[in-house]
Design a protein around this motif. Structure first.
Motif, PDB file in Angstrom:
ATOM      1  N   SER A  43      31.765  -3.948  26.519  1.00 57.02           N
ATOM      2  CA  SER A  43      31.829  -2.819  25.584  1.00 57.02           C
ATOM      3  C   SER A  43      30.604  -2.697  24.681  1.00 57.02           C
ATOM      4  O   SER A  43      30.104  -1.586  24.467  1.00 57.02           O
ATOM      5  N   LYS A  48      27.906  -0.972  26.651  1.00 57.79           N
ATOM      6  CA  LYS A  48      28.209   0.446  26.871  1.00 57.79           C
ATOM      7  C   LYS A  48      27.804   1.267  25.653  1.00 57.79           C
ATOM      8  O   LYS A  48      27.284   2.384  25.784  1.00 57.79           O
ATOM      9  N   SER A  49      28.020   0.716  24.468  1.00 54.90           N
ATOM     10  CA  SER A  49      27.630   1.418  23.241  1.00 54.90           C
ATOM     11  C   SER A  49      26.117   1.592  23.172  1.00 54.90           C
ATOM     12  O   SER A  49      25.613   2.622  22.721  1.00 54.90           O
ATOM     13  N   ARG A  64      44.368  -2.879  27.572  1.00 56.19           N
ATOM     14  CA  ARG A  64      44.151  -3.605  26.315  1.00 56.19           C
ATOM     15  C   ARG A  64      45.035  -4.847  26.231  1.00 56.19           C
ATOM     16  O   ARG A  64      44.612  -5.882  25.719  1.00 56.19           O
TER      17      ARG A  64
END
Length: 209
Positions: free
Chosen positions: A98, A101-102, A142
């Motif tokens: 993640s 990806k940011s 999640r």
């Protein structure tokens, strides 16, 4: 001076073991095979490989867990198949953590969405699943991530809860998260795909009577 040679366009396709060539910018459902997806995902490590155990915890094994969670509350085989394939693009582009990806920004999401849409069309799913289904899959994703973080990736229970939410609503068997050899997970992924596909075909036949 001689005119400069025209630059050769960069290669944007990935060759699969099946022989298919999948264009990343314009993926065709005709170039997608479940055997390629299973093979690739079984060899892509979650958490960039920073997990405990003799084997990587693969995206394929994670996907099997997510599908099992979704199956508990949704008998519709279409949405269970969507859950199994929810990380399908990663057989081509890998599992980007993640934070990365940011850093990459929105272009990554565009490519990922195109690949996901092509995978869905290949296996008879809508390019975009209903919002309620997407939420169930995301919640299952999640929940699996919470267990993975805590059991495999060295996160504390408090960190896992803060990043991925609580597990109070659905307890999972920790044995699901024991990393398995790639070839066994690949086989399990393909078998589960065919089981769901058979159920989907049976549902369609019964519905048409």
């Amino acid at each position: 001076m001689p005119a400069p040679r025209p630059r050769k366009p960069p290669r944007v396709w990935q060759r699969m073991l099946s022989g298919r060539r999948l264009d990343l910018l314009d993926p065709s459902p005709l170039d997608i095979e479940i055997a390629d997806i299973a093979h690739g995902l079984a060899r892509v490590a979650r958490w960039n490989g920073q997990t405990k155990g003799d084997h990587a915890f693969s995206v394929a094994q994670h996907s099997l867990v997510v599908e099992e969670i979704v199956a508990r509350g949704d008998p519709d085989p279409r949405w269970r198949l969507a859950a199994l394939l929810h990380d399908g693009p990663e057989y081509v582009i890998g599992d980007m953590i993640s934070p990365f990806k940011s850093v990459l920004g929105p272009d990554y999401r565009v490519i990922e969405a195109r690949l996901q849409g092509a995978i869905h069309r290949r296996f008879g799913l809508p390019a975009a699943v209903p919002a309620s289904v997407a939420k169930r899959i995301k919640d299952a994703d999640r929940l699996s991530a919470h267990y993975e973080a805590k059991l495999l990736a060295g996160f504390t229970a408090l960190e896992a809860r803060a990043l991925f939410g609580s597990t109070r609503r659905a307890a999972l068997d920790e044995a699901l998260f024991a990393p398995r050899p790639a070839h066994l997970v690949e086989r399990a992924f393909v078998e589960r795909f065919h089981q769901i596909e058979a159920e989907s075909l049976a549902t369609q036949r019964n519905g048409s009577r």
